[in-house]
Design a protein around this motif. Structure first.
Motif, PDB file in Angstrom:
ATOM      1  N   GLN A 294       0.831  -1.212   0.000  1.00 56.25           N
ATOM      2  CA  GLN A 294       0.000   0.000   0.000  1.00 56.25           C
ATOM      3  C   GLN A 294       0.862   1.256   0.000  1.00 56.25           C
ATOM      4  OE1 GLN A 294      -2.331  -0.926   3.478  1.00 56.25           O
ATOM      5  NE2 GLN A 294      -4.003  -1.836   2.284  1.00 56.25           N
ATOM      6  N   ARG A 295       2.032   1.163   0.628  1.00 52.24           N
ATOM      7  CA  ARG A 295       2.960   2.301   0.601  1.00 52.24           C
ATOM      8  C   ARG A 295       3.708   2.368  -0.731  1.00 52.24           C
ATOM      9  NH1 ARG A 295       8.321   2.125   1.385  1.00 52.24           N
ATOM     10  NH2 ARG A 295       8.198   0.030   2.273  1.00 52.24           N
ATOM     11  N   LEU A 296       4.168   1.241  -1.219  1.00 51.87           N
ATOM     12  CA  LEU A 296       4.988   1.199  -2.433  1.00 51.87           C
ATOM     13  C   LEU A 296       4.199   1.588  -3.673  1.00 51.87           C
ATOM     14  CD1 LEU A 296       6.887  -2.114  -1.653  1.00 51.87           C
ATOM     15  CD2 LEU A 296       7.952   0.139  -1.864  1.00 51.87           C
ATOM     16  N   GLN A 297       2.905   1.245  -3.728  1.00 48.91           N
ATOM     17  CA  GLN A 297       2.150   1.526  -4.939  1.00 48.91           C
ATOM     18  C   GLN A 297       1.943   3.024  -5.152  1.00 48.91           C
ATOM     19  OE1 GLN A 297      -1.870   0.111  -5.054  1.00 48.91           O
ATOM     20  NE2 GLN A 297      -2.314   0.644  -2.934  1.00 48.91           N
ATOM     21  N   GLN A 298       2.145   3.818  -4.101  1.00 49.54           N
ATOM     22  CA  GLN A 298       2.095   5.273  -4.285  1.00 49.54           C
ATOM     23  C   GLN A 298       3.239   5.751  -5.177  1.00 49.54           C
ATOM     24  OE1 GLN A 298       1.893   7.125  -0.414  1.00 49.54           O
ATOM     25  NE2 GLN A 298       0.338   5.691   0.301  1.00 49.54           N
ATOM     26  N   ASN A 299       4.297   4.952  -5.262  1.00 53.40           N
ATOM     27  CA  ASN A 299       5.411   5.231  -6.164  1.00 53.40           C
ATOM     28  C   ASN A 299       5.349   4.332  -7.392  1.00 53.40           C
ATOM     29  OD1 ASN A 299       7.834   6.364  -7.099  1.00 53.40           O
ATOM     30  ND2 ASN A 299       9.093   4.861  -6.009  1.00 53.40           N
ATOM     31  N   GLN A 300       4.161   3.793  -7.675  1.00 55.96           N
ATOM     32  CA  GLN A 300       3.924   2.927  -8.824  1.00 55.96           C
ATOM     33  C   GLN A 300       4.820   1.693  -8.808  1.00 55.96           C
ATOM     34  OE1 GLN A 300       3.572   5.054 -12.612  1.00 55.96           O
ATOM     35  NE2 GLN A 300       3.175   6.954 -11.488  1.00 55.96           N
ATOM     36  N   PHE A 545      16.997   0.642 -11.605  1.00 55.17           N
ATOM     37  CA  PHE A 545      16.048   0.578 -10.479  1.00 55.17           C
ATOM     38  C   PHE A 545      14.828  -0.270 -10.822  1.00 55.17           C
ATOM     39  CE2 PHE A 545      18.254   4.706 -10.305  1.00 55.17           C
ATOM     40  CZ  PHE A 545      18.915   4.549  -9.092  1.00 55.17           C
ATOM     41  N   ARG A 546      15.113  -1.487 -11.332  1.00 58.45           N
ATOM     42  CA  ARG A 546      14.027  -2.394 -11.703  1.00 58.45           C
ATOM     43  C   ARG A 546      13.777  -3.482 -10.666  1.00 58.45           C
ATOM     44  NH1 ARG A 546      16.649  -1.201 -16.595  1.00 58.45           N
ATOM     45  NH2 ARG A 546      15.260  -0.415 -18.219  1.00 58.45           N
ATOM     46  N   ASP A 547      14.799  -3.797  -9.884  1.00 57.35           N
ATOM     47  CA  ASP A 547      14.680  -4.875  -8.904  1.00 57.35           C
ATOM     48  C   ASP A 547      15.321  -4.455  -7.598  1.00 57.35           C
ATOM     49  OD1 ASP A 547      13.909  -7.305 -10.832  1.00 57.35           O
ATOM     50  OD2 ASP A 547      15.545  -6.179 -11.767  1.00 57.35           O
ATOM     51  N   ALA A 548      14.611  -4.685  -6.504  1.00 57.81           N
ATOM     52  CA  ALA A 548      15.161  -4.431  -5.166  1.00 57.81           C
ATOM     53  C   ALA A 548      15.131  -5.749  -4.402  1.00 57.81           C
ATOM     54  CB  ALA A 548      14.343  -3.374  -4.440  1.00 57.81           C
ATOM     55  N   TRP A 549      16.300  -6.135  -3.877  1.00 57.72           N
ATOM     56  CA  TRP A 549      16.440  -7.397  -3.166  1.00 57.72           C
ATOM     57  C   TRP A 549      16.853  -7.157  -1.717  1.00 57.72           C
ATOM     58  CZ3 TRP A 549      15.875 -12.113  -5.814  1.00 57.72           C
ATOM     59  CH2 TRP A 549      15.936 -12.061  -7.212  1.00 57.72           C
ATOM     60  N   VAL A 563      11.301  -6.869  -4.492  1.00 55.21           N
ATOM     61  CA  VAL A 563      10.300  -5.833  -4.717  1.00 55.21           C
ATOM     62  C   VAL A 563      10.562  -5.211  -6.089  1.00 55.21           C
ATOM     63  CG1 VAL A 563       9.385  -3.602  -3.944  1.00 55.21           C
ATOM     64  CG2 VAL A 563      10.061  -5.316  -2.257  1.00 55.21           C
ATOM     65  N   GLY A 564       9.504  -4.924  -6.807  1.00 52.73           N
ATOM     66  CA  GLY A 564       9.649  -4.285  -8.116  1.00 52.73           C
ATOM     67  C   GLY A 564       8.349  -4.337  -8.875  1.00 52.73           C
ATOM     68  N   ASN A 565       8.446  -4.259 -10.188  1.00 56.37           N
ATOM     69  CA  ASN A 565       7.285  -4.396 -11.059  1.00 56.37           C
ATOM     70  C   ASN A 565       7.467  -5.619 -11.932  1.00 56.37           C
ATOM     71  OD1 ASN A 565       5.595  -2.108 -10.383  1.00 56.37           O
ATOM     72  ND2 ASN A 565       7.204  -0.821 -11.256  1.00 56.37           N
ATOM     73  N   ALA A 566       6.436  -6.437 -12.012  1.00 58.75           N
ATOM     74  CA  ALA A 566       6.534  -7.691 -12.751  1.00 58.75           C
ATOM     75  C   ALA A 566       6.844  -7.460 -14.219  1.00 58.75           C
ATOM     76  CB  ALA A 566       5.234  -8.486 -12.601  1.00 58.75           C
ATOM     77  N   ASP A 567       6.433  -6.301 -14.748  1.00 57.26           N
ATOM     78  CA  ASP A 567       6.705  -6.014 -16.156  1.00 57.26           C
ATOM     79  C   ASP A 567       8.083  -5.409 -16.379  1.00 57.26           C
ATOM     80  OD1 ASP A 567       6.415  -3.462 -15.155  1.00 57.26           O
ATOM     81  OD2 ASP A 567       4.635  -2.958 -16.343  1.00 57.26           O
ATOM     82  N   GLY A 568       8.875  -5.251 -15.314  1.00 58.53           N
ATOM     83  CA  GLY A 568      10.240  -4.764 -15.444  1.00 58.53           C
ATOM     84  C   GLY A 568      10.389  -3.262 -15.447  1.00 58.53           C
ATOM     85  N   GLU A 569       9.311  -2.508 -15.211  1.00 55.86           N
ATOM     86  CA  GLU A 569       9.422  -1.051 -15.208  1.00 55.86           C
ATOM     87  C   GLU A 569      10.218  -0.583 -13.987  1.00 55.86           C
ATOM     88  OE1 GLU A 569       6.666   3.010 -14.844  1.00 55.86           O
ATOM     89  OE2 GLU A 569       5.738   1.024 -14.799  1.00 55.86           O
ATOM     90  N   ARG A 571      11.651   2.267 -11.258  1.00 52.51           N
ATOM     91  CA  ARG A 571      11.083   3.411 -10.560  1.00 52.51           C
ATOM     92  C   ARG A 571      12.136   4.037  -9.662  1.00 52.51           C
ATOM     93  NH1 ARG A 571       7.475   6.028 -12.428  1.00 52.51           N
ATOM     94  NH2 ARG A 571       7.071   6.903 -10.354  1.00 52.51           N
ATOM     95  N   PRO A 572      12.177   5.381  -9.556  1.00 48.17           N
ATOM     96  CA  PRO A 572      13.075   6.022  -8.587  1.00 48.17           C
ATOM     97  C   PRO A 572      12.737   5.535  -7.177  1.00 48.17           C
ATOM     98  CG  PRO A 572      12.093   7.633 -10.087  1.00 48.17           C
ATOM     99  CD  PRO A 572      11.382   6.346 -10.326  1.00 48.17           C
ATOM    100  N   GLY A 573      13.742   5.294  -6.387  1.00 48.33           N
ATOM    101  CA  GLY A 573      13.517   4.825  -5.025  1.00 48.33           C
ATOM    102  C   GLY A 573      13.362   3.330  -4.905  1.00 48.33           C
ATOM    103  N   LEU A 574      13.368   2.625  -6.047  1.00 50.28           N
ATOM    104  CA  LEU A 574      13.259   1.167  -6.007  1.00 50.28           C
ATOM    105  C   LEU A 574      14.658   0.589  -5.787  1.00 50.28           C
ATOM    106  CD1 LEU A 574      11.568  -1.352  -6.211  1.00 50.28           C
ATOM    107  CD2 LEU A 574      11.729  -1.238  -8.689  1.00 50.28           C
ATOM    108  N   ILE A 575      15.138   0.705  -4.557  1.00 49.96           N
ATOM    109  CA  ILE A 575      16.447   0.186  -4.187  1.00 49.96           C
ATOM    110  C   ILE A 575      16.289  -0.747  -2.992  1.00 49.96           C
ATOM    111  CG2 ILE A 575      17.688   2.193  -5.072  1.00 49.96           C
ATOM    112  CD1 ILE A 575      17.921   3.255  -2.277  1.00 49.96           C
ATOM    113  N   GLY A 576      17.235  -1.642  -2.840  1.00 49.30           N
ATOM    114  CA  GLY A 576      17.114  -2.677  -1.826  1.00 49.30           C
ATOM    115  C   GLY A 576      16.915  -2.150  -0.429  1.00 49.30           C
ATOM    116  N   LEU A 577      17.704  -1.146  -0.045  1.00 49.80           N
ATOM    117  CA  LEU A 577      17.666  -0.651   1.329  1.00 49.80           C
ATOM    118  C   LEU A 577      16.321  -0.019   1.664  1.00 49.80           C
ATOM    119  CD1 LEU A 577      19.282  -0.223   3.946  1.00 49.80           C
ATOM    120  CD2 LEU A 577      19.991   1.995   3.037  1.00 49.80           C
TER     121      LEU A 577
END
Length: 790
Positions: A294-300, A545-549, A563-569, A571-577
């Motif tokens: 719910q928090r992450l989807q605000q950043n798509q 920034f496609r995959d965060a582990w 964490v990420g998008n299944a279609d590979g898009e 997003r800024p802020g999509l980092i592991g930490l």
């Protein structure tokens, strides 16, 4: 009167046609009943390790039909026999009295009003797919019912009925009905609830929850009264049961592990499978993932996956394949098995491999400077340089440049072979396809294989400490999602002295480094708590920034998060930490606390290392500390950065025999880094002291220590444009051991400027090939060629 053989033979000869007919009829009777009465497809059902229903998939024909059961709850057995067939325990498959009553009533009404069928006959009718209720069909059912009584016990017949009776709508079988109409197992139903289900198969198309409630209530209450009259229930139970509400509408079946269900359905279609999943952990992790989604989807950012494994059994305790997002964002995709770019998640494997090979110690300094190898130019995440950093610190900070240089030193082919041996199935290409980017996310892997690898590392340390310093041959086994009762030897193989991949000491020291990884916000002060907060963990962020582990391990559990998008898009802020680590620590907070790993002392050796360089201490290292290293680390080379320097009595100048009497020389160990490394190292290490200059009277010429930082030799550079579309300036930088000596700059052999202290020159070169030459006051020079392109 006795019969001799002379009498018998004529008797059989006379009646052989009758005997033949009787034999054929008996043979036909014996084979009249199909071997399998029911062949309808069933739902795939998964249960938790405790036996709780956690997922169900509708059967192929669209019916909720659970796999057949061998037992029937006692309450249902009582209810169904009192409602349908009171003489069930005694008749041979049919009840003559009921048949006579049915014939009499039907003749009075001129149509079939009463069937007179026993439960055994109803089982046969259900197996024959509900053929028309004619007298001919009744005779066939009666014959097959008597045959069924000879094959099955009464318990088995009841179980067949309970598994295949219709309960209204698309619900077939008692267990499916209990879950659909009451939201729990048939074993847990009250008398009133059981009675409600017992009367449903009698007319499932006319009476079912949510429709014709009054008729359903009348039938249920009539059965409850009968049970009370026959003292099956007491008066209080009867009174309370009469007050119970009827089910109003079907409940959705539990779907706590829908992606695990789909995975198991591939190999166990239509079966009931007891999984290794823990119902409580699974549901609570679902809640954690939903909150973060719910928090992450605000950043798509729409998708995430979590896997939790028991290190000691390799059982999967939690399997969350995705978030509860929408179909548009591919909520049904099981991310756990899908290959994704690894980012930095493979760095601990390289670190452990180099420790194990005796090519690295935890405190060994690794260069962290601008690097270009065969055109590949890695960069650290924050674009900074430390000059030199300890290997363990480079790992805990996830620095890219040291990792690439370590990979080059270890060998790309060796590391690629290691990954293949670890059975990372998505590393499908050859080493040359990946190049040095292999360590920074050039390869793909999946959450299942990565968690399996980390669990094997943890298990290696555990088993080494509990089995008299032995290793297990099947330590790197596949995780288990289906519950099995195996011995430790069957799970992990036989014990042996030889390591399988890495020794326990190298893995323990790798985990010691991973324990120091910077925690996400809210977890920064973990070291002030007890040892239960100690976790060996690593993040990873893929290019773009496609995959965060985030993957972590304690002595008992491995938790993996993607964490990420299944279609590979990307997003800024999509980092592991920031995206994956908070989920990781929330899940660890859910699990039981674990102590830190015990040190595998038999796989470690205490030696003296140089406090400055982290290498094994040489005789001239002034500051030595004792440190545990892997046994293989005993073959590493001694410190290369300490040398014996000859100074004059003041200590301000280097001297040699050409300018100083040897009796006046001061011989001092000196920590010296190569110029390029020293240039960055001294910025964060103010105590670093460069070598003093030679006395001008000395004949020895100092080594040329001019080094270009930028540009690198023979590189092609494209200058970015400014806001006014003009080219920005290019800055050339060098390192020089003296902060006071002047350096003269030449561009294409033409003098440009002179610098001191800070040796940099900015200019706007034209397109094409250029060269820069620098010369200091001692005559040392260095030239670099490069090309400016569009």
């Amino acid at each position: 009167m006795s019969f001799s053989s002379s009498h018998i033979k004529p008797f059989f000869s006379k009646h052989r046609i009758k005997f033949l007919i009787a034999f054929v009829l008996l043979l036909g009777y014996y084979f009249s009943l199909p071997k399998n009465l029911f062949s309808s497809p069933t739902s795939t059902i998964i249960e938790s390790t405790e036996g709780h229903l956690i997922g169900a998939k509708i059967a192929a024909d669209g019916q909720w039909r659970f796999p057949p059961t061998n037992s029937v709850p006692e309450r249902f057995e009582i209810c169904i026999t009192y409602f349908e067939d009171e003489c069930f325990r005694y008749h041979p498959g049919f009840n003559p009295i009921s048949i006579v009553k049915a014939l009499y009533q039907n003749s009075l009404n001129g149509e079939v009003k009463r069937g007179g069928s026993t439960l055994t006959q109803q089982v046969i009718r259900l197996s024959r797919k509900g053929k028309s209720r004619t007298y001919t069909e009744k005779i066939i059912e009666l014959i097959l019912a008597t045959r069924a009584e000879l094959r099955y016990s009464k318990k088995e017949l009841l179980a067949l009925y309970a598994s295949n009776a219709p309960f209204g709508g698309n619900v077939v079988g008692l267990e499916a009905a209990a879950w659909r109409y009451f939201g729990r197992s048939a074993q847990e139903l009250s008398w009133a609830e059981t009675a409600s289900l017992a009367v449903l198969p009698n007319a499932p198309s006319l009476i079912y929850p949510g429709k014709r409630q009054e008729r359903l209530r009348l039938k249920r209450d009539r059965l409850l009264k009968k049970l009370w009259q026959h003292e099956m229930i007491d008066s209080l139970t009867y009174a309370l049961s009469m007050q119970e509400m009827l089910p109003q509408k079907p409940y959705p079946l539990p779907q706590y592990a829908s992606h695990a269900l789909e995975r198991l359905h591939q190999n166990h279609p239509g079966e009931k499978v007891q999984t290794t999943l823990n119902a409580y952990f699974q549901q609570q992790t679902n809640r954690i993932v939903k909150q973060h989604w719910q928090r992450l989807q605000q950043n798509q950012i729409h998708n995430a996956a979590v896997l939790v494994m028991d290190v000691h059994t390799r059982e999967i305790l939690v399997y969350v394949g995705n978030t509860p997002t929408s179909k548009e964002h591919q909520k049904d995709v099981d991310i756990i098995s899908k290959p994704r770019s690894t980012g930095s998640i493979l760095k601990p494997i390289l670190y452990a491999a180099m420790l194990d090979a005796g090519e690295l110690l935890p405190g060994t300094l690794v260069a962290d400077v601008p690097t270009s190898i065969a055109g590949y130019t890695p960069k650290n995440f924050d674009n900074s340089f430390d000059g030199a950093v300890t290997a363990k610190r480079a790992l805990s900070r996830s620095l890219n440049i040291p990792a690439v240089r370590m990979l080059q030193s270890f060998g790309l082919d060796r590391f690629h072979y290691t990954l293949k041996q670890l059975d990372l199935k998505d590393v499908t290409y050859g080493k040359d396809h990946y190049g040095l980017s292999l360590i920074l996310g050039g390869a793909e892997s999946n959450l299942w294989d990565l968690c399996k690898t980390y669990a094997a590392f943890s298990g290696t340390i555990n088993h080494f400490n509990t089995s008299s310093s032995q290793y297990f041959s099947n330590e790197f086994r596949e995780p288990r999602l289906v519950k099995q009762s195996d011995t430790q030897e069957k799970i992990f193989g036989v014990s042996q002295k030889e390591k399988v991949f890495f020794d326990a000491g190298s893995l323990y020291l790798t985990y010691e480094s991973l324990k120091e990884v910077n925690r996400p916000q809210g977890e920064e002060n973990w070291e002030f708590f007890d040892s239960s907060k100690q976790i060996a963990w690593k993040t990873g962020t893929s290019y773009g920034f496609r995959d965060a582990w985030a993957i972590g391990s304690t002595k008992d559990f491995v938790v993996g998060v993607w964490v990420g998008n299944a279609d590979g898009e990307g997003r800024p802020g999509l980092i592991g930490l920031e995206a994956a680590a908070p989920i990781l620590f929330d899940v660890f907070d859910l699990l039981p606390a674990s102590d830190w790993f015990d040190a595998p002392f038999d796989a470690l050796s205490e030696v003296e290392v140089c406090a400055k360089s982290g290498y094994r201490a040489s005789t001239i290292c002034p500051n030595k500390v004792k440190q545990d290293i892997p046994v293989s680390g005993l073959k590493t080379s001694p410190c290369p950065y300490h040398s014996l320097v000859h100074l004059d009595a003041t200590g301000e100048y280097q001297v040699d025999s050409s300018c100083e009497d040897t009796a006046n020389m001061v011989h001092t160990p000196w920590f010296t880094l190569p110029p390029l490394i020293a240039f960055y190292y001294e910025k964060s290490h103010p105590d670093y002291r460069a070598l003093p200059p030679f006395k001008v009277t000395c004949k020895q010429s100092p080594e040329n220590q001019l080094r270009f930082i930028t540009p690198k030799a023979n590189t092609k550079l494209a200058l970015p444009k400014d806001f006014d579309e003009s080219k920005t300036e290019f800055v050339a930088k060098i390192t020089h051991p003296s902060s006071t000596e002047r350096v003269f700059w030449y561009l294409n052999e033409r003098y440009v400027t002179t610098t001191s202290s800070i040796h940099e020159m900015s200019f706007k070169p034209s397109l094409g090939k250029h060269s820069i030459t620098v010369v200091d006051e001692t005559g040392s020079s260095e030239t670099v060629a490069f090309e400016i392109v569009e």
